[in-house]
Design an enzyme around this catalytic site. Sequence first.
Site, mmCIF file in Angstrom:
data_model
loop_
_atom_site.group_PDB
_atom_site.id
_atom_site.type_symbol
_atom_site.label_atom_id
_atom_site.label_comp_id
_atom_site.label_asym_id
_atom_site.label_seq_id
_atom_site.Cartn_x
_atom_site.Cartn_y
_atom_site.Cartn_z
ATOM 1 N N GLU A 355 0.831 -1.202 0.000
ATOM 2 C CA GLU A 355 0.000 0.000 0.000
ATOM 3 C C GLU A 355 0.868 1.255 0.000
ATOM 4 O OE1 GLU A 355 -4.218 0.217 1.826
ATOM 5 O OE2 GLU A 355 -2.947 1.239 3.288
ATOM 6 N N HIS A 386 6.492 -26.900 3.504
ATOM 7 C CA HIS A 386 5.663 -27.977 2.960
ATOM 8 C C HIS A 386 4.573 -27.424 2.051
ATOM 9 C CE1 HIS A 386 7.500 -31.048 5.576
ATOM 10 N NE2 HIS A 386 7.658 -30.025 6.401
ATOM 11 N N LYS A 514 -13.840 1.685 -3.950
ATOM 12 C CA LYS A 514 -14.848 2.136 -2.983
ATOM 13 C C LYS A 514 -15.907 2.990 -3.667
ATOM 14 C CE LYS A 514 -12.126 3.960 0.213
ATOM 15 N NZ LYS A 514 -11.672 4.524 1.505
#
Length: 549
Positions: A355, A386, A514
């Site tokens: 960000e 793993h 947004k």
Amino acid sequence: MKNINPTQTSAWQALQKHFDEMKDVTISELFAKDSDRFSKFSATFDDLMLVDFSKNRITEETLAKLQDLAKETDLAGAIKSMFSGEKINRTEDRAVLHVALRNRSNTPIVVDGKDVMPEVNAVLEKMKTFSEAIISGSWKGYTGKPITDVVNIGIGGSDLGPFMVTEALRPYKNHLNMHFVSNVDGTHIAEVLKNVNPETTLFLVASKTFTTQETMTNAHSARDWFLATAGDDKHVAKHFAALSTNAKAVGEFGIDTANMFEFWDWVGGRYSLWSAIGLSIILSVGFDNFVELLSGAHAMDKHFSTTPAEKNLPVLLALIGIWYNNFFGAETEAILPYDQYMHRFAAYFQQGNMESNGKYVDRNGHAVDYQTGPIIWGEPGTNGQHAFYQLIHQGTKMVPCDFIAPAITHNPLSDHHPKLLSNFFAQTEALAFGKSREVVEQEYRDQGKDPATLEHVVPFKVFEGNRPTNSILLREITPFSLGALIALYEHKIFTQGAILNIFTFDQWGVELGKQLANRILPELKDGSEVSSHDSSTNGLINRYKAWRA
């Protein structure tokens, strides 16, 4: 801060030429040439943290040229500008002063002609008083019972930082149960509310403006849930506190503004755990441990602001990152903590880095023609071994990695920690030096097997190595050392942004989605067919409506 295109500096041109000389040099060769390489390419911070950057594809000449780049782009001036309260976040006309929040020396830091430290200290004192009342049990809920559970409602920096720190410092945790709600998906808060009692739960609503859609949606749902049992609106004041600056909206919600904890526009969300946003941390581990967290960060702040570039840990890590991102073409970095309590550390700095430096426009407003922020990801070891280490070891992508581990564990159970740390040490060795064809064939001989009969398998067992890593070994994960570690990464991010000529402390990239969501939301409330978007978005919305009906 000066606006200097790094690619136009003589240092960048020198680095490009140097890269041509270095691109085929291996880490194995670098160690073979210099038996003293570890001591030359590692440093200790306060005898609490060892940073080993020797397993990188760098030489002393590489670092010298990278430090020339820092000089030519005026990194020193940028550091001074931030610490002096200059409004370096120019797109929002704001200072950037998370360092003031942990300024334990209490020296004046001035913004717009005003020393901010008295207000910082006043909010800290208010947080101390409030938290002590909650932790001691003297604060009672509406039925006279003490608080047992705290639910932090926030998103982004109002959630990731406090959640990461409270998890990392679980060994210091008191009796209060901590919960974090961030996602606007109702499932998140619904699952938390199943496990708490309205009579003994405190909600912290973390929103600077008190208008953040996700946070306020969750806050209103929490309030409705609470009032379904408590009944009277006046009881809200005993069970809700606000981390905000909007006193009017806080009061209208029903929260006593005496229980509103302020912070300032010079505190960026992803750097806000040091502010009132850290109240959940205090409630989890106590005020004294929070002060230790601040003190550790302040110690790293002093190191960063006063240490020459050639010995400055955040600067060195930042420069090495630029080397890989812009010259080797490595677009990603993995953060791999070998400590289960640190399981949210990579996610926190995924936000912190991506960000901050995920920008394509420079400080002059022009599109860049070089790489800016890397992709950040990671998981705790040994789980990651793993899962995705296969690609790091034998894939076609270079993935520089930071390995982080404590020498001393909080849970010395049997031989768990030696086994964990043996993997920590082994992985960086394996990534750096690999395993040659000759070694694979010799292993077959040692097992009494003829390599010729297994020739078809040999190539798959060869590790090229030459995969770069940093190792950060902490003495122990304490509030102080964690604070220093977080600040180390914060300043690494700032350094890269300063050198790459981008604005690190805004985040306009979150806005468009947004805005469009606010436009789409009313369209979801009726059954009519939507046709106001592109065919893909229209098709998705209309199928959603059809299935929902």
